[in-house]
Design an enzyme around this catalytic site. Structure first.
Site: not given
Ligand code: F6R
Length: 572
Positions: A2, A28, A66, A92-93, A452, A456, A459, A475, A567
């Protein structure tokens, strides 16, 4: 998660301007939002922030949510109020003991309208200010509440705005005619550069002409202001989505980082390299994409003759012994609560903290003894792209200082060469869009890359994807390979990977080789022009980013704001 934003101003401000500032925090959390003002506006809705509100006010609080406790509904959206409707809050929290507080309040006759933990805050203050003032009630709240919170509160008819926090961030912006207060300075960076950060267990009382900060017992504190410069990214330019724009910004952001590491950040770079060399142990800690970057950090440091380990932040306390360690946090946002929690744990012992963050002035940066910026520029799309490649470049530069042989001068050009492959990736995306599962395999430094790329795909494209060590297929996971199961094989110079790919191919897998080798190994291949293994890691990741992007586009998905995510992940 949030984002919260509030203001108190000598001049009337329009509620749509308040929401415009809130909109900067939408990354957020974006499932619902709301606003309350001292002039009677109380508006909330589900979905993204609409800027149609029209009300003039001197005090406003707002939130973009969120969901954690309670579904995505208008009732659960913030602001919340007490029974009288006079005490208004945004939060927020997570108030972990909210049920206990709620039950106490219910026995006193309080009726609740939402399923949230946050609503208890408004009722708690309604009850508290019957017997004492708001400040005393804030002190009580600090003593009674468990969990994380940043809260903005005002009481109808009063000319004060209150803010208090534990673990979730809050920053005050000093304007010409009043003050702003928000989860992060992006909310008001276009309005002022003068800021004051609130620390844990502190509260602020703001009037139209001044503000004061207190510790939780009510002792007034003196706090200097900081001047911040934030580069705010507003426009997608010619791109349909921020994700595509940010993918395409990678050559420039790589150059910007490298340039800063030779100039402005040189001293800090050498200090961190020195700290790694002289530490008894180096432990990386991070979440998600940043964790995969830190796995590459372990690989590069090993090449430089330095042992280190990478521990995922949410499990750090149970797996890391960080006495005498240098704990290195990687984080795009600098606000990830799992990482902050791990660092707090590390600080209790004798660990030193270093960090690589993208967002300047973030909590993780402020907690660190040493810090470097990843210089990727603001990343708006929820999925990390350019910040990942810059994390890798930063790790490579440190490893180079410590003896790893790598030439990064051509990296921006190598990255650009990936964009020439975009049409082919698009065609591949079309063919993969209806698949339920995709496997990505790599070995050595391609293993973190496989994780990674899988992240991608999950998500952004909503496809179940598993990134794994090529050697681990046999395995167990090989049982899932059927005719035409897509397996993206990351084939760098590691010799053993080809055998692992053949094992999958022999069970009917459709092999899509992503390789920098000259010879043709498989029928379906994407050739990338990476000269070094490290370059391969970056270029292969970017192919994965583009693949996820184009699959999501084919499927018509909300690429920049995928469902259920945010994010900045500020809950544990
Ligand atoms: C994936 C993504 C998340 C962040 C994770 C850590 O695309 O963005 O997996 O990498 O939430 O976030 P940061 O790097 O901001 O600590």
């Amino acid at each position: 998660m949030c984002g919260i934003f509030g203001l108190i101003s000598q001049e009337l401000v329009s509620s749509s301007d308040v929401l415009k500032s809130l909109k900067h925090l939408e990354y957020r959390g974006y499932d619902s939002y709301g606003i309350a003002t001292d002039t009677g506006l109380f508006e909330k809705d589900v979905g993204e922030i609409k800027l149609t509100s029209s009300n003039n006010c001197n005090i406003a609080i707002s939130q973009t949510r969120w969901a954690t406790h309670g579904g995505v509904t208008k009732e659960n959206a913030h602001p919340h109020h007490d029974c009288t409707g006079n005490v208004l809050i945004v939060h927020n929290g997570i108030i972990e003991n909210y049920m206990e507080i709620k039950e106490n309040l219910q026995t006193l006759g309080h009726k609740f309208q939402s399923e949230t933990d946050s609503e208890v805050i408004a009722h708690y203050f309604e009850e508290g200010i019957k017997a004492q003032n708001v400040e005393e009630t804030i002190s009580d709240f600090f003593n009674e509440a468990k969990g994380t919170f940043s809260v903005l509160l005002f009481i109808k008819g009063s000319d004060r705005l209150y803010a208090f926090k534990r673990d979730s961030p809050l920053v005050i912006g000093i304007g010409n005619r009043g003050f702003f207060i928000a989860s992060d300075p992006y909310a008001f960076s276009q309005l002022t550069q003068d800021v004051v950060f609130l620390e844990d267990d502190e509260y602020a009382v703001l009037t139209k002409s001044r503000f004061s900060i207190f510790d939780k017992s009510g002792k007034e504190l003196s706090r200097g202001k900081n001047k911040i410069e934030l580069q705010k990214e507003e426009s997608r330019g010619k791109y349909e989505h921020f994700m595509l724009k940010e993918i395409h910004e990678q050559p420039e952001s790589a150059e910007k980082l490298l340039e800063s590491l030779e100039t402005r950040q040189k001293e800090n770079l050498l200090a961190i390299a020195d700290a790694i060399k002289n530490s008894q142990k180096a432990i990386f800690v991070a979440s998600g994409t940043s964790y995969y970057a830190s796995l590459l950090g372990v690989y590069f440091l090993k090449k430089a003759g330095i042992e280190s380990q990478a521990i995922i932040a949410s499990e750090f306390k149970d797996y890391a012994n960080c006495n005498e360690a240098l704990v290195i946090a990687l984080s795009q946002s600098g606000e990830t609560m799992d990482v902050i929690d791990a660092l707090k744990h590390a600080k209790q012992g004798s660990a030193r903290i270093a960090s690589f963050v993208n967002v300047p002035y973030s909590t993780i940066q402020r907690m660190s003894d040493l810090s470097l910026q990843t210089e990727a520029g603001q990343e708006i799309c929820v999925a990390s792209t350019k910040s990942f490649s810059n994390q890798i470049i930063l790790l490579l530069t440190i490893a180079k200082e410590l003896g790893y042989k790598i030439n990064l001068r051509k990296i921006a050009g190598e990255i650009k060469s990936v964009f020439a492959l975009e049409n082919g990736i698009r065609t591949l995306a079309h063919g993969l869009k209806d698949k339920h599962d995709i496997y990505i395999i790599g070995r050595g430094l391609s293993y973190p890359v496989s994780r990674e790329i899988a992240l991608k795909l999950k998500e952004i494209s909503y496809i179940h994807a598993e990134g794994m060590m090529g050697g681990e297929l046999k395995h167990g996971t090989l049982a899932l390979i059927e005719k035409d199961t897509p397996v993206i094989a990351l084939i760098d110079n590691n010799e053993s990977i080809v055998s692992n790919v053949r094992e999958a191919q022999a069970r009917g897998a459709r092999i899509i080789a992503l390789t920098n080798r000259k010879e043709k190994l498989f029928e379906e291949e994407i050739k990338i022009a990476a000269e070094s293994d490290a370059g391969f890691a970056i270029l292969a990741t970017i192919v994965g980013q583009l693949l996820a992007y184009y699959i999501a586009k084919e499927k018509g998905l909300p690429i920049d704001k995928p469902r259920n995510l945010s994010k900045s992940v500020t809950v544990l």
